[in-house]
Design an enzyme around this catalytic site. Structure first.
Site, PDB file in Angstrom:
ATOM      1  N   THR A 185       0.991  -1.518   0.099  1.00 12.91           N
ATOM      2  CA  THR A 185       0.076   0.322   0.061  1.00 12.91           C
ATOM      3  C   THR A 185       1.155   1.092   0.377  1.00 12.91           C
ATOM      4  O   THR A 185       1.721   1.462   0.427  1.00 12.91           O
ATOM      5  CB  THR A 185      -1.152   0.297   1.189  1.00 12.91           C
ATOM      6  OG1 THR A 185       0.452   0.170   2.555  1.00 12.91           O
ATOM      7  CG2 THR A 185      -1.817  -0.962   1.293  1.00 12.91           C
ATOM      8  N   GLU A 330      -6.067  -4.069  -1.026  1.00 17.08           N
ATOM      9  CA  GLU A 330      -5.930  -4.727  -0.098  1.00 17.08           C
ATOM     10  C   GLU A 330      -7.859  -5.854  -0.544  1.00 17.08           C
ATOM     11  O   GLU A 330      -7.588  -6.794  -0.469  1.00 17.08           O
ATOM     12  CB  GLU A 330      -6.640  -4.395   1.307  1.00 17.08           C
ATOM     13  CG  GLU A 330      -5.678  -3.457   2.110  1.00 17.08           C
ATOM     14  CD  GLU A 330      -5.150  -2.622   1.932  1.00 17.08           C
ATOM     15  OE1 GLU A 330      -5.395  -1.306   0.685  1.00 17.08           O
ATOM     16  OE2 GLU A 330      -4.200  -1.630   2.765  1.00 17.08           O
ATOM     17  N   LYS A 438     -14.786  17.193  11.526  1.00 11.17           N
ATOM     18  CA  LYS A 438     -15.435  17.555  12.058  1.00 11.17           C
ATOM     19  C   LYS A 438     -15.261  18.209  13.020  1.00 11.17           C
ATOM     20  O   LYS A 438     -14.593  18.586  13.474  1.00 11.17           O
ATOM     21  CB  LYS A 438     -14.353  15.878  13.262  1.00 11.17           C
ATOM     22  CG  LYS A 438     -14.574  14.851  12.784  1.00 11.17           C
ATOM     23  CD  LYS A 438     -14.181  13.824  13.967  1.00 11.17           C
ATOM     24  CE  LYS A 438     -13.805  12.170  13.403  1.00 11.17           C
ATOM     25  NZ  LYS A 438     -12.080  12.284  12.721  1.00 11.17           N
ATOM     26  N   TRP A 443     -19.793  15.750  10.683  1.00 15.60           N
ATOM     27  CA  TRP A 443     -18.970  15.503   9.844  1.00 15.60           C
ATOM     28  C   TRP A 443     -18.046  16.266   8.573  1.00 15.60           C
ATOM     29  O   TRP A 443     -20.413  16.644   7.949  1.00 15.60           O
ATOM     30  CB  TRP A 443     -19.186  13.946   9.547  1.00 15.60           C
ATOM     31  CG  TRP A 443     -18.582  12.604  10.906  1.00 15.60           C
ATOM     32  CD1 TRP A 443     -17.995  13.290  11.481  1.00 15.60           C
ATOM     33  CD2 TRP A 443     -18.192  11.988  10.440  1.00 15.60           C
ATOM     34  NE1 TRP A 443     -17.326  12.743  12.415  1.00 15.60           N
ATOM     35  CE2 TRP A 443     -17.915  11.020  11.607  1.00 15.60           C
ATOM     36  CE3 TRP A 443     -18.491  10.337   9.589  1.00 15.60           C
ATOM     37  CZ2 TRP A 443     -17.241  10.043  11.902  1.00 15.60           C
ATOM     38  CZ3 TRP A 443     -18.025   9.615   9.222  1.00 15.60           C
ATOM     39  CH2 TRP A 443     -17.035   9.088  11.051  1.00 15.60           C
TER      40      TRP A 443
HETATM   41  P1  AMP Z   1      -4.812   2.026  -3.340  1.00 15.13           P
HETATM   42  O1  AMP Z   1      -5.059   0.968  -2.668  1.00 15.13           O
HETATM   43  O2  AMP Z   1      -3.604   3.008  -3.846  1.00 15.13           O
HETATM   44  O3  AMP Z   1      -5.562   1.815  -4.465  1.00 15.13           O
HETATM   45  O4  AMP Z   1      -6.156   3.284  -2.097  1.00 15.13           O
HETATM   46  C1  AMP Z   1      -7.213   3.004  -1.719  1.00 15.13           C
HETATM   47  C2  AMP Z   1      -7.720   4.517  -1.100  1.00 15.13           C
HETATM   48  O5  AMP Z   1      -7.974   5.309  -2.494  1.00 15.13           O
HETATM   49  C3  AMP Z   1      -9.504   3.820  -1.233  1.00 15.13           C
HETATM   50  O6  AMP Z   1      -9.627   3.104   0.319  1.00 15.13           O
HETATM   51  C4  AMP Z   1     -10.102   4.818  -1.431  1.00 15.13           C
HETATM   52  O7  AMP Z   1     -10.564   6.219   0.009  1.00 15.13           O
HETATM   53  C5  AMP Z   1      -9.395   5.929  -2.040  1.00 15.13           C
HETATM   54  N1  AMP Z   1     -10.639   5.342  -3.534  1.00 15.13           N
HETATM   55  C6  AMP Z   1     -10.391   4.779  -4.572  1.00 15.13           C
HETATM   56  N2  AMP Z   1     -10.988   4.536  -5.677  1.00 15.13           N
HETATM   57  C7  AMP Z   1     -11.339   5.524  -5.118  1.00 15.13           C
HETATM   58  C8  AMP Z   1     -13.127   6.172  -5.487  1.00 15.13           C
HETATM   59  N3  AMP Z   1     -13.615   6.302  -7.145  1.00 15.13           N
HETATM   60  N4  AMP Z   1     -13.153   7.819  -5.321  1.00 15.13           N
HETATM   61  C9  AMP Z   1     -12.681   7.777  -3.655  1.00 15.13           C
HETATM   62  N5  AMP Z   1     -11.479   7.535  -2.879  1.00 15.13           N
HETATM   63  C10 AMP Z   1     -11.027   6.226  -4.024  1.00 15.13           C
END
Ligand code: AMP
Length: 541
Positions: A185, A330, A438, A443
C-alpha cells in the site's frame, strides 16, 4: 457429498495460456523506456514469458522467491509478471514513485531476491543498492545495445537473459492458493503494508473484471491501461486482456497527454483506465487543441473520487462513457463500479449523473457493509454514513508478515473509507476516515467539497482539509490550483459554491497554491497538505 468435476487449479498461467491458444495473433503494443516502440503478439508474449521463467530457474530463483519489478507498463513487464508468478515465484511490483526510504523498506521487508528494473531507474537503484539487503541479481530490462555503464553488482541484460532460452517449458501445476503477487500500500501513515495475492484470488478477480458490466473488456476491446502495473495490478487489466483477447496498448514511461492522445488515435483504443489527475490533463489538452477521442468508448476512472464535471465533459463533449470505480490494493483492487443497473436506467439524465458520481455497486464476489464506530451495521438508506467494510475471496485477510488478522470478528476488512449506501445499492465514499472534517461534532466531506470546487472552470485541482477552529474544533480550508492564465478569488469561489453545498459546509477560507502535494499513487496527499497548513489561522480566529 462432494461434486465430481475436475479439480483444476485456478492459476494465472492459465490466463496467459488462454490468450496464447485462443487469441494467438492478438497484438501487444509497447512504448519503450529506452526510446522507440515495439509490437508483437500474444503468442510471442507467452513464449517470452516461458523463456523468462526458464532463465530465472536457471539462475537459481525458486518457488516462493520474491521477484521484484521496478518498471513501467511495457511488454517486458507483462511477460515478466506472468513468468515470476507462473513459475511459482511471487511477482512483487514496486512503485517507483515512493520515497527512497520506502523503497528500501519495501524491498528489504519483502526479502526480494532479484530485481528487474527499467533502464530509467538505474541511477535511483545505484544509490539504494548498498541498502538493499537481499537482492542478489539486478536485471536491466533492455537489449545489449542499450545497457548502461553501471555500478550495480551482478548485473544481467534482460534481452540476453530471456533469449538464451528455448521456451520449452511447462508451467508448474501449483496449488491455487500459492502466493502469486505482492503489492505494498502507498502508506500515507506508517510503513507501507504488503498485500500478498494468491493465484486463486487473482484468477477469480479476473473473471469478475471480465463481466459485461464491469470494465467493458472483450475480444474486440483495445485497451490502454494507463494505470501502472505497480499500482494494484493495473486494476487487473493485463490479466483480463490476455484472458479475453483484447489488444493491449502500453504507454511505457509516457504519461503526458500528447503521447496518450497519440496512442488513443493511432492504436484505435476503445477503453482506457487511470486516476482522475491523468484525465484532468487529458481533457485540458483535448479542449485546447480541439481534438476528439477517436474510437474511445469507455474510460474507467478510480483511485480518487471522479468530479461530476469530468464525467459530464467526457460523456457530453466526447461521447465517452465514464465508469467510476472504487477499489484498493487490499481488494486486488476491484470493489465496486458504477455501471447502471435496471433501477438506475429508469432515472432522468441528471439523476443518472448523480449516481455516476458515486463509487458504484459491489461487483460479484465482493460484499459490503457500513458499520458505525461501535461495530453496528448501518442501513442502506442513502443517509447513514460509517466505516466501509468489505469481504470476499480477493480481499486481504492479513498483511504480509504481520502475523495478525486484518479482519474484525465477523470477517470484515475495514477499508478506512467513510461511506454510505443508497437505495439503489450504490456506495458513496464521503471521505477517508482520517480526512473527514469534524466540525462541531458533525462530519463534513472533503471529497464532496473538492468535487464541487473543481466544477469551477478556473480551477484545475482542489484539496480540502480541516483546520483548527477554537469554536468548532475544525473548519474546512479549500486550497485551489488555478487553470493556466486564470484567477479565481475567494469571493468568486464561495459565490460559486453557494447553493451547491450545505451552508455550514462552506469553507472558512480559500487559498490559491501553485500545486497540491500528491502521493505515489496520484492521490492528493492530505497528510502533506495538513502539514503545510498546520499553523494556518482561519480568518476571524
Ligand atoms: P490504493 O490502495 O492506493 O488503490 O488506495 C485505495 C484508496 O483510494 C481507497 O481506500 C479510497 O480511499 C481511495 N479510492 C479509490 N477509488 C476511489 C474512488 N473512486 N473515489 C474515492 N476514493 C477512492
Amino acid at each position: 457429498m462432494l461434486g465430481q468435476m475436475q479439480n483444476w487449479p485456478l492459476l494465472v498461467s492459465k490466463l496467459l495460456e488462454s490468450g496464447e491458444v485462443n487469441h494467438p495473433n492478438r497484438e501487444v503494443f509497447s512504448m519503450l523506456p529506452e526510446g522507440g516502440e515495439f509490437r508483437y503478439t500474444f503468442k510471442d508474449l507467452a513464449l517470452r514469458a516461458r523463456k523468462c521463467a526458464q532463465a530465472m530457474e536457471r539462475l537459481g530463483i525458486e518457488k516462493g522467491d520474491r521477484v521484484a519489478t521496478l518498471a513501467w507498463n511495457t511488454h517486458r513487464h507483462v511477460e515478466l509478471w506472468f513468468a515470476g508468478s507462473g513459475m511459482g515465484g511471487v511477482t512483487h511490483t514496486v512503485n517507483p514513485r515512493l520515497f527512497p526510504e520506502q523503497l528500501i523498506y519495501i524491498m528489504n521487508h519483502a526479502e526480494d531476491k532479484i530485481l528487474f528494473l527499467d533502464v530509467t531507474f538505474v541511477p535511483l537503484i545505484e544509490k539504494l543498492a548498498p541498502m538493499l539487503e537481499t537482492i542478489e541479481h539486478y536485471v536491466i530490462m533492455v537489449g545489449r545495445e542499450h545497457m548502461p555503464e553501471t555500478s550495480l553488482p551482478n548485473v544481467i541484460c534482460y534481452e540476453e537473459f530471456v533469449e538464451a532460452e528455448d521456451g520449452n517449458y511447462e508451467w508448474p501445476q501449483l496449488d491455487e492458493n500459492t502466493a502469486c503477487g505482492l503489492c505494498y500500500t502507498s502508506g500515507t501513515t506508517g510503513n507501507p503494508k504488503g498485500v500478498l495475492y494468491s493465484h486463486r484470488s487473482n484468477f477469480l478477480h479476473t473473471l469478475t473484471v471480465l463481466q459485461k458490466d464491469v470494465l467493458s473488456i472483450g475480444a474486440h476491446t483495445v485497451i490502454l491501461p494507463v494505470v501502472p502495473m505497480f499500482h494494484a495490478n493495473a486494476w487487473g487489466i493485463p490479466y483480463a486482456a490476455l484472458a479475453a483477447g483484447s489488444k493491449l496498448v502500453l504507454n511505457g514511461p509516457h504519461h503526458d497527454p500528447e503521447t496518450l492522445h497519440m496512442l488513443l488515435m493511432r492504436e484505435k483504443v476503445t477503453m482506457t483506465a487511470a486516476v482522475p489527475t491523468v484525465w484532468m490533463q487529458m481533457l485540458r489538452h483535448l479542449k485546447e487543441n480541439d481534438l476528439n477521442c477517436g474510437e474511445l468508448k469507455d474510460v474507467t476512472i478510480g483511485g480518487s473520487a471522479v468530479p461530476r464535471s469530468m464525467i459530464q465533459t467526457f460523456q457530453d463533449d466526447y461521447g465517452v462513457r465514464v465508469n467510476h470505480a472504487w477499489g484498493m490494493t487490499e481488494c486486488s483492487p476491484l470493489g465496486s463500479l458504477g455501471s447502471e443497473n435496471s433501477a438506475v436506467a429508469e432515472l432522468s439524465n441528471e439523476e443518472k449523473l448523480d449516481v455516476q458520481c458515486k463509487q458504484g455497486r459491489p461487483v460479484l464476489g465482493v460484499e459490503m457493509a457500513i458499520k458505525d464506530d461501535d461495530g453496528n451495521h448501518l442501513p442502506w438508506d442513502g443517509k447513514s454514513s460509517g466505516r466501509l467494510m468489505v469481504r470476499g475471496p480477493w480481499i486481504v485477510e492479513s498483511y504480509y508478515r504481520s502475523g495478525e488478522t486484518a479482519l474484525d470478528d465477523e470477517g470484515w476488512f475495514d477499508t478506512g473509507d467513510v461511506s454510505l449506501m443508497d437505495e439503489y445499492g450504490f456506495m458513496q465514499i464521503t471521505d477517508r476516515a482520517k480526512d473527514v472534517i469534524k466540525s462541531g461534532g458533525e462530519w463534513i466531506s472533503s471529497i464532496d467539497l473538492e468535487n464541487e470546487a473543481v466544477g469551477h472552470p478556473g480551477v484545475a485541482e482542489a484539496g480540502v482539509i480541516g483546520v483548527y477552529h477554537p469554536k468548532w474544533d475544525e473548519r474546512p480550508l479549500l486550497c485551489i490550483v488555478e487553470e493556466d492564465g486564470q484567477t479565481v478569488t475567494k469571493e468568486e469561489m464561495l459565490a460559486y459554491l453557494d447553493g451547491k453545498i450545505a451552508k455550514w459546509w462552506m469553507p472558512d477560507d480559500v487559498v490559491t497554491v501553485e500545486e497540491l502535494p500528491h502521493t505515489a499513487t496520484g492521490k492528493i496527499s492530505k497528510k502533506d497538505l495538513r502539514d503545510q497548513f498546520k499553523d494556518y489561522k482561519l480568518p476571524g480566529t
